[in-house]
Structures are given as C-alpha cells and as structure tokens.
Design a protein around this motif. Sequence first.
Motif, short mmCIF file in Angstrom:
data_model
loop_
_atom_site.label_atom_id
_atom_site.label_comp_id
_atom_site.label_asym_id
_atom_site.label_seq_id
_atom_site.Cartn_x
_atom_site.Cartn_y
_atom_site.Cartn_z
N HIS A 267 0.83 -1.21 0.00
CA HIS A 267 0.00 0.00 0.00
C HIS A 267 0.86 1.26 0.00
N THR A 268 2.19 1.09 0.20
CA THR A 268 3.09 2.24 0.13
C THR A 268 3.49 2.55 -1.30
N LYS A 269 3.05 1.75 -2.26
CA LYS A 269 3.41 1.98 -3.66
C LYS A 269 2.70 3.23 -4.19
N ASP A 270 3.38 3.91 -5.07
CA ASP A 270 2.88 5.18 -5.61
C ASP A 270 1.98 4.92 -6.82
N TYR A 271 0.85 4.29 -6.58
CA TYR A 271 -0.09 4.05 -7.67
C TYR A 271 -0.86 5.33 -8.00
N GLN A 272 -1.14 5.51 -9.30
CA GLN A 272 -1.91 6.65 -9.77
C GLN A 272 -3.08 6.11 -10.60
N ASN A 273 -4.23 5.97 -9.98
CA ASN A 273 -5.40 5.39 -10.64
C ASN A 273 -5.11 3.98 -11.14
N LEU A 274 -4.77 3.10 -10.22
CA LEU A 274 -4.52 1.70 -10.57
C LEU A 274 -5.82 1.07 -11.07
N LEU A 275 -5.77 0.45 -12.26
CA LEU A 275 -6.96 -0.15 -12.86
C LEU A 275 -6.95 -1.67 -12.81
N TYR A 276 -5.75 -2.25 -12.77
CA TYR A 276 -5.64 -3.72 -12.95
C TYR A 276 -4.46 -4.21 -12.14
N ASP A 277 -4.66 -5.28 -11.40
CA ASP A 277 -3.60 -5.83 -10.56
C ASP A 277 -3.45 -7.32 -10.82
N LEU A 278 -2.61 -7.65 -11.81
CA LEU A 278 -2.24 -9.05 -12.04
C LEU A 278 -0.94 -9.27 -11.29
N ASN A 279 -1.06 -9.64 -10.01
CA ASN A 279 0.13 -9.74 -9.18
C ASN A 279 0.84 -11.07 -9.37
N ALA A 280 1.98 -11.18 -8.71
CA ALA A 280 2.80 -12.39 -8.86
C ALA A 280 2.06 -13.63 -8.38
N CYS A 281 1.30 -13.49 -7.30
CA CYS A 281 0.57 -14.64 -6.75
C CYS A 281 -0.39 -15.22 -7.78
N ASP A 282 -1.21 -14.37 -8.38
CA ASP A 282 -2.16 -14.84 -9.39
C ASP A 282 -1.42 -15.40 -10.60
N SER A 283 -0.33 -14.77 -10.99
CA SER A 283 0.41 -15.20 -12.18
C SER A 283 0.97 -16.60 -11.99
#
Length: 985
Positions: A267-283
């Motif tokens: 949550h400390t990441k500098d996201y700017q209107n994040l629309l999609y999160d295909l993270n490592a776990c899902d991948s």
Amino acid sequence: MELILDRGLSHQQKPIDLISDVFKGVQIDSPTRYFENPTISLFDNNIKKNINEIQKKLPPLYRGFTPVDKSLNLDIKMETGTGKTYVYTHMMYELHKKYGINKFIIAVPSLAIKAGTANFLKDEYSKRHFRDVNGYGTEIEVGVLESPKNKKKGRSYFPSVVSEFVRGSSQNSNKIHVLLVNMQLLVVRKNGLLSRDDYDYGTEGFYRPFDALKATKPFVIIDEPHRFSRDQKAYKVIENEINPQSIIRYGATFPNKAGSNKNKSTHTKDYQNLLYDLNACDSFNLNLIKGVTKEHFDPVSKSAEKIKIMSIKNKESINIQFLKKNHKTKTSTLKKGDSLSIIHEAFEGITIDGIGKSYVVFSNGIEKQVGEELDVDIYMTSYQEQMMRLALDRHFETERINFSERNFKIKTLALFFIDDITSYRESDEEKKPYILETFEKLLIERIEKELSKLTEYEQEYKSYLEASLDDISACHAGYFSRDNNDSDEAIGQQVQTILYGKKQLLSFKNEDGTPNTLRFLFSKWTLKEGWDNPNVFTITKLRSSGSENSKLQEVGRGLRLPVDENGNRISNEEFFLNYIVDFTESEFAKKLIAQINGEISQGSIITEEHLAEVAKSLGVSTDDLFDELYDKNYIDRKMNISLEKREEFFINYPEFSKGLATGKVRDSNKKRVKPVKIRKGAYDEIKDLWERVNQRYLLYFEKEVDQEMDEIVLSILEEPGVFTDMVMTSSREVIESDGHSMTTGNKTGVQYIISNSIPYNEFLKRIMKSTNIPIVKIHQGMCEYVKRHGDLAEKYINENTASIFIQKFNEWRNSNLQGRFHYTKSNTPVKSTALSYSDGTPREAISQGRIGNKIAPGSPSSKYLYDTFAFDSPLEYKNMASDIEEVIVYGKIPNNSIAIPTITGGMYSPDFMYVVKKPTGEKEINIIVETKDVEDKNSLRKVESAKMESARVLFDLLSEEGYKVHFHDQLKNKQMAQIIREVLK
C-alpha cells in the motif's frame, strides 16, 4: 520459425478493456491541427466515475481516484512474463479504433528494453497478428529515437524520427504513430537531443523537439515504472516538457511513495489510478508464468575468510580489512578503479566502481556500507566451477525432457550472470578467460555423459548433442555493455543474436539448415528488465549481485512460458525455472515467497466476509464453519491460517485459497522435486486404451462444405464493410500578414480516397494462408462478386479488405462447422508417447509438471497409474483420491499428450482415462473424462465446448470401429462415481 501470438487471453484482454472503459462517455474533441491527437476533456466527470467503477474489483487498499494535474495518470500492474508489451501494443490499436488516438510515445529505462520493444513492434508476425488475426486493419509506424553516434561539425539536423512522428496525420485511419525513446534521452541538457532549439530547420514551425512532441497532444506509455519515479528527472521531463494528455504506466513493480519505508506492504506503492492488478501470486497460481526452483551449494572451503569495509576517507579511498577465522589480519587502502585482488586473489576481476560518503560500489553491482562484510568463499574459482556443473546438470535434465519426451520440441536455454568480463571474453592479454575455459570443459564432459545415457529411441537428440560437440564454441555467446562499442565482428554477431535474435535463439536450425546449438548465454547484469526469452529454463548467478532489489525482478528473465519449435506458446502444463545462486542467498526462495504473498491482501488470514461467503456456498452457518476449521487446527481464534497446516487446509478447503500455491517456488536444498513414477502394473492394465487413443487421426470436413465454399466466400464478400476505402487528409496553411509580421493560418483541408492496393495474387495468398480456403475458391468468389455487383475498383484490393475477410470467415467457421466433419485414421505409426517408448514399453517416470502443478501428501490407490497425487484443480484431486470399486485402473492423461485435431484449428487432449469392469466381471468399458472445475456448461468458453464436441466425434468413431470408448465431461457438481455408474447402466 515464427512466433505465434495468442489472441484473447483473458489476463491480457482485461487490462485493454479497462483502459478503453476509462474514456466511455467522455467528451473528445476532433483535432484542430492535422498532426495532433483528438483532445480528451480531462476534467470530464465521467473519467472519475469510470475509474471508481473499475476499481470496485480491486482490494480497498488499491482504490482511489488521483485527480488530473497536468496529465491523466493510469496504472496497469502486470507481473513479469505475462505480456506487458503485447498488452500496451494491443491497447494502442484499441484506443485508435474507438477514440482516434494515434500518437503514442513509449518511454523505456534501458537500451535492452528499447531493443526488445522495437523488435516486437516492427516484426512482421506482430503486425500480421493485429492486422489479420485481431482484424484491426491498421498498422503501427514506429520511430526509434537514437543518440547520434557521430556528431558532425557544421549543420545540425533536427531528429528525423521526431519530425516523422510529428508530421504523421492523426486523421489517417490506417496508421498509428509511435515514438520509442529510452530515459537517457529524456533529459534537459544544454545540447540535449530533444531540448536544444538551434537546429538548422524544424518541423511544422517547431525548432525544439520537445515543443514539437508536446504539440501532438500524445499519450505516453511508461514501461518499468519503478525506474521512473515521479521525483526522477526523466519523469518530470515527460510531465512538463512533453505534457501528454495521459501517462499510462505498465509494470510489475511500481515506485514507492515519497518517504515510505521500502520494507512495508504494497500500500506504500505510488499508484496513480490503478486499474488492474495481475500480481505475482495470481500469475504463478494461474500458470501464466513458470514456477521457480532455487538451489545453492554450501561453502566449499569453510575457511570463514571475509573482508570488512572499515572506513571511508573523503569519498576518495576506503580502508578494507581482511579477516580469517574472524581474526583481524591486514588492512588495505584502495581507491576508485583498484582491484580487490590486492586483498585476496579470489576477488580477481572485481574493482571499485564508486565511493560515497558511507558506502562503496563494486564492479559486480554490490553496494556495501561501512561495517559490512563480504565472504571470500563465493568468489573462489572452485565454487564457481561447481555452480556451473550444477547448472549444466539442471539444464540437460530439462533439455532432454523438452527435446525427447513431448509431442513437440522446445529449445532449452540457460543464462549465466558473471561480473568479470575478462573471465569470459578472450583478449590480447596473457590472462586466460577462466570461466570460458572451465565452462567449455564442463560442457564437453556433460554432453558426453548425456550421450552415454540416451536410449535407441532418442536418435534425433543424439544427433543434436553430437553437433554440439563438433563445435563447442557455437553453443554459447555473451553480451556485455561495452560490446555496444566493440568493432569485433564475432562479438557483434553475438550481441545481434542475444538482443535482437529472439526467434533465432528459439530455433533448432540455422538459416542454412545446420543445427543451431546456441543455448548458453553469458552477461554481466546487463540483461535486466526488458530482456527476456521464453525458453530460458536455468539462470545461474555465478557471483552474487548482492542486490536487495525485487526478487521477482531477478528471476524475471526466465518466467515467461516457453514456445515450441513452431512458435506456439505452451500454456497447458507446468514449467519451472531453475535458479542457482551462491550460499549467501540461501534464503532466496523464502524471500521470494514472502514478496509474492506480501503483494496480496488477506494472504494469511481469513476475513469475516470471506468466512461468511464460503459458509454460504457450503450450506452451513458461519459459526459452524469457524468451529470446524478451529477444531482441525487450520486457524487460530483470530482466524490466522496455520503455517504448518496451510497446504492441507487449501487442499481440503480450496474455496479459501489465497496466496501462492504450494510448490510454485521450491527450494531444492530442502527438497528436490522428483519425477512421478509410472506404475508398471497399472500401465499394463491401461496400455490398450492408451495406445488406441494415441493413434493419429486426420480431420476432414464434409464434401458439402467444399461444395458450399463458393457461396460462403461470396456471402462474406457481400457483407457490408468488407471492402473499405483508404482516406488521406490534407492540412492547409496560408501564409499571410497580420500587419506586423508574416504568419501562417490554418484553413480547411480536404480528404481524398486514395489507391493503396496490393497485388491481386498477394491478396489471395494472404487470405488463403489464414483460412486454408483454396486460392481458386477465393478467386471464383471475387469473380462472382464482380459479375453481380459490377467491376471492383483496384483500390479495394488492399490489406484492410483481406483482414476483414479473414476475421469474418473465422467467426463463421467456429459457429457453423460443428458436426460437419469426420475423422480418418492416419497411416503414421505411433512412436514414443508421454508414457511409453516406441516399442510399447512404459517409461520409468514422468515429470510432475505434465500431470499436475500441486502435490498432496499420501499415496494413491494401487489402481492409480502414478505413485503420487499430482493435480491441477480440487476436482482432479477428488478424482485421484476416490477408490471406486468398479474401476480396474485409472490415471491422469499427461498434458498435451493426445493430439485430437479440432475445428478450431488447434489440438485437444482430455484429462482422465478409466478402465472399468462390467457387472459380469470382465474389463470392457473404457471411459475418457474431461474435468472442468465450473458449476455449469454455461461457464465454458465457446472454444472449449467446440474442442470437447470434436473429441466426442472421434471417440464415437473408435466405438464404431469396434473399440468402445465413452467420453464424458465432468463439472464441479458431479462426482466420478456417478459418471461411472451412468455408463454401467
């Protein structure tokens, strides 16, 4: 070979659709100048409304609208290896099609990424995919901005690629203009390529390239955003000098918020209107990328020799102390450029690259603070030799499977990271390149050992290994940053192949038909983000980088799923990347798993909402389900998941599955994954069925389809919009006086329909290659069209028309050919299979990945074909664990092993095979099962249904030929015992 891109993969299509949805209902004004993008109303309230709606599917921590300041910022998070370049390329086509956006600038952090991106955008297979397969009928025109190599005195020339990008018409419906630039060129300097304004001529009245780019109102795509933090110069230049309408960032890793602690959660990441999160776990869990197997050697000498950074003097010199058995010995003073071999010969080739106020940077990328230590053991030649030996063992284990034990061959590559160029590159100095010499010696030994183990059924692989021995130097190549300025022709060829020759690296044959044995690559931390090859199966860090950077970034060069010798991506079985490190990184696997699970919320705890949701699906109360889980010691009172029972918990309660699946990241020092043994007795019982279903059949369409083809071709040609015009728009400017000086004024231009045709024979060939319709049929259809509708203008014989026809025919084929085909047995004899050699004898074992990416404890029933529970879904595990009385033998069909041709153009392989005894006692009933872990058939994709129906036709044919085979699909709500009893009835 040619790489074949998959169309419509859900994890890639989703972010494309989401970006497009941001602009739904937003006011978009037409360009006022021919070279600029349409103008997006960035403060339109629909943008915020659309983003808030999209983010409802994200975890709460990632939601939140970032208001527009200078540009509309949008973020797409996709893990390394899942196809970011493909997605943002596809996105450009989609935004152009829907909103007319056709000026894009792609900013990348390095030359390696720029080379890979340029290759993808320019390659014909990529262009053909978007033009013909996806049916856009549009092409990207890409300009690559390069730093001038030879600055000539006299005239100064405005960068031509910038001029061409700016002058490209935004009103040309068939062109998307892309400028590709690396971050080093995005810096405002006095004589910077883009920032200077003293060129002898300009473009469209602009003499400063930044001003010209800004005037196009571009969209900027940032690749690898963690290298472009918002307080970094290159990002500020993009924001202020180019001032795009939108900045869209694509990356696996994003920069941290200003002032945040890097060790905190995402949550400390500098996201700017994040629309999609295909993270490592899902991948990892969805098999979109390879799993990882880490391995290391314990120290060789146990000498406990170290060096310690004692102090730094005015950023000019450092004092380093040599320690032996933790006892102080001598202290040396070194300056920038000095070699650590002054302290110990094991450090040969390591120099001091930089000295800071409290730290020192070595040439291998290691950065150490005052007071920190370096182990000598890992720099000893003997330790590196053992690492190379281990790497070759792992490579040839994988290569033999990829070459000899599949229905298709996969070229297997290995990547070695070193930190001393002279240890690999031959030079004029007397010093011998010890890594090169050692590697070639070990490679010869390992190939000779492999040849001695081959069976009589592996003659093709034997020939490949013998070709490797004949020219051992052709098996390896290197790329280092200084190679970019090396004039040596042989080195230049290696660089060309590694950076730009992805397809050559993936091929088993050279252009002249000789064996292509190049598969071992060496680099000095140069091949980082942006470079990857899908067939890298082993990465070896011969000397630790000492990096505390993202562990996912480190393994990223080898995570992409492999392709076979024909360029097809293999996604229906599990693959692993061998990652070999030194003992200082023994906790690598643990840290990688922690990083992967740290990217998701609720990875180790069950929420009240999730508990209630699962309880409802199971038909029990929330309190009863809690008591059940607590009594089994799966959770504690605060609903934390037990680490000791985590694997067992997710197997028995897959509805709660969160976090990285067991076995996706493995530590070989703790437990080496072994192949799954094939039980000979069980195989003998199922051999007859196995050999029958492995017989090759050819698919033929009914004669009526051929007879109807003239009518079908004509009907598609007669559909509205198949034949399209190409339009060119003019921009008219008038030179006039305002009473004080001369100015230019815009006037209304014109649009002309132009002729941009292709030769008629090329037009027919293009359609034939993509549809398999005979050229004569296409030609006859064209002739009939002209007879009915009059002469067809030559301008309509263009690429757009061909693309639209191909798309419409594919849609017709998938909807209309089911049930209008038959199979005929091929005369080709069955050779070796996934379970047997060509003489019919069973193999000893099979790699786990071919039958399941998860392992459950325990031993299967003696009726089961294998000695291990290896499965892909909870439904499969239930089938394996069920000992059904009527079953004589059963087994999982290895992935991609039975090649049933289907009307979709691909091959199909079911999941399970059963031999069942009749009530009278004799074994006679054979059952093939396709398992789908979904609730009902409506959840199946149309392509999956078409493949299953094709299989049903084939097995009906086998039954008609006298060998009865029942084919069934099994959905989530049906147990295997029910299917068997239905068949018995």
